[in-house]
Design a protein around this motif. Sequence first.
Motif, PDB file in Angstrom:
ATOM      1  N   SER A  17       0.803  -1.225   0.000  1.00  0.00           N
ATOM      2  CA  SER A  17       0.000   0.000   0.000  1.00  0.00           C
ATOM      3  C   SER A  17       0.836   1.275   0.000  1.00  0.00           C
ATOM      4  O   SER A  17       0.281   2.362  -0.131  1.00  0.00           O
ATOM      5  N   GLY A  18       2.154   1.143   0.137  1.00  0.00           N
ATOM      6  CA  GLY A  18       3.015   2.323   0.076  1.00  0.00           C
ATOM      7  C   GLY A  18       2.638   3.336   1.140  1.00  0.00           C
ATOM      8  O   GLY A  18       2.519   3.004   2.316  1.00  0.00           O
ATOM      9  N   GLN A  19       2.423   4.565   0.727  1.00  0.00           N
ATOM     10  CA  GLN A  19       2.053   5.618   1.669  1.00  0.00           C
ATOM     11  C   GLN A  19       0.543   5.699   1.866  1.00  0.00           C
ATOM     12  O   GLN A  19       0.044   6.603   2.530  1.00  0.00           O
ATOM     13  N   GLY A  20      -0.184   4.783   1.266  1.00  0.00           N
ATOM     14  CA  GLY A  20      -1.604   4.640   1.533  1.00  0.00           C
ATOM     15  C   GLY A  20      -2.549   5.505   0.730  1.00  0.00           C
ATOM     16  O   GLY A  20      -3.744   5.540   1.019  1.00  0.00           O
ATOM     17  N   HIS A  21      -2.054   6.187  -0.290  1.00  0.00           N
ATOM     18  CA  HIS A  21      -2.919   7.103  -1.039  1.00  0.00           C
ATOM     19  C   HIS A  21      -4.168   6.408  -1.576  1.00  0.00           C
ATOM     20  O   HIS A  21      -5.293   6.900  -1.393  1.00  0.00           O
ATOM     21  N   VAL A  40       5.391  -3.358   4.084  1.00  0.00           N
ATOM     22  CA  VAL A  40       6.558  -3.733   4.883  1.00  0.00           C
ATOM     23  C   VAL A  40       7.322  -2.524   5.412  1.00  0.00           C
ATOM     24  O   VAL A  40       8.141  -2.667   6.313  1.00  0.00           O
ATOM     25  N   PHE A  41       7.063  -1.340   4.874  1.00  0.00           N
ATOM     26  CA  PHE A  41       7.807  -0.155   5.290  1.00  0.00           C
ATOM     27  C   PHE A  41       7.018   0.664   6.303  1.00  0.00           C
ATOM     28  O   PHE A  41       5.923   1.148   6.014  1.00  0.00           O
ATOM     29  N   ARG A  42       7.599   0.833   7.478  1.00  0.00           N
ATOM     30  CA  ARG A  42       6.922   1.543   8.558  1.00  0.00           C
ATOM     31  C   ARG A  42       6.575   2.978   8.198  1.00  0.00           C
ATOM     32  O   ARG A  42       5.532   3.483   8.598  1.00  0.00           O
ATOM     33  N   ALA A  43       7.466   3.643   7.481  1.00  0.00           N
ATOM     34  CA  ALA A  43       7.179   5.039   7.128  1.00  0.00           C
ATOM     35  C   ALA A  43       5.899   5.137   6.304  1.00  0.00           C
ATOM     36  O   ALA A  43       5.097   6.052   6.492  1.00  0.00           O
ATOM     37  N   GLY A  44       5.697   4.202   5.386  1.00  0.00           N
ATOM     38  CA  GLY A  44       4.469   4.188   4.598  1.00  0.00           C
ATOM     39  C   GLY A  44       3.253   3.924   5.458  1.00  0.00           C
ATOM     40  O   GLY A  44       2.199   4.545   5.286  1.00  0.00           O
ATOM     41  N   PRO A  88       3.636  -2.610  -7.825  1.00  0.00           N
ATOM     42  CA  PRO A  88       4.576  -3.330  -6.968  1.00  0.00           C
ATOM     43  C   PRO A  88       6.009  -3.062  -7.421  1.00  0.00           C
ATOM     44  O   PRO A  88       6.236  -2.662  -8.569  1.00  0.00           O
ATOM     45  N   ASP A  89       6.941  -3.280  -6.514  1.00  0.00           N
ATOM     46  CA  ASP A  89       8.351  -3.066  -6.856  1.00  0.00           C
ATOM     47  C   ASP A  89       8.675  -3.884  -8.105  1.00  0.00           C
ATOM     48  O   ASP A  89       8.502  -5.105  -8.113  1.00  0.00           O
TER      49      ASP A  89
END
Length: 184
Positions: A17-21, A40-44, A88-89
């Motif tokens: 979901s990345g940054q959730g936009h 998997v990335f906490r900042a996102g 996705p990456d």
Amino acid sequence: PAAVYGRVAPLIVEIGSGQGHAIVHAASGRPGDDFLAVEVFRAGLARTMRDADRTGARNLRLVEANAPEVLEHLLPAASVSELWVFFPDPWHKKKHTKRRLVTADFARLAARALRPDGMLRLATDWEDYAQQMRAVLDAAPEFERAFDGEWAPRFDGRVLTAFERKGERAGRAIRDLAYRPATP
């Protein structure tokens, strides 16, 4: 899901979901549905939580985990109405393509999680990954195409994200795919 959300409602899961936009936009606009962001990335995830709080989306939950583990161990079989995999990456270097998410194993796990009337929606701006995803899912006995022609039309529920804008600026075409569980 009913225990987590406190109700029975369609469940939409976004993998990566990345940054959730996309998922925050959808959750705030569809209060009758439940949403799960897998990242998997906490900042996102932090950005997603902040934006969900700002929009008042109370039907969104987040999980910090790898997608295959969530699909196999966290979600009950046939519990997901829609599964989204947007940008996705791409692991675009040839030596890294083995790390891509959409594989035959992923197809099997996605099919297990989806309801019989569910939908798998994907989008990418990397042509070779789009072709790989299409080849994998076309070959998966668990799925059938939910579109005619080479690519699916753009999913109306997918908002324009930073990844999509970046791909467009680089001159890459955006390709969508849509699959439903195969009928037995």
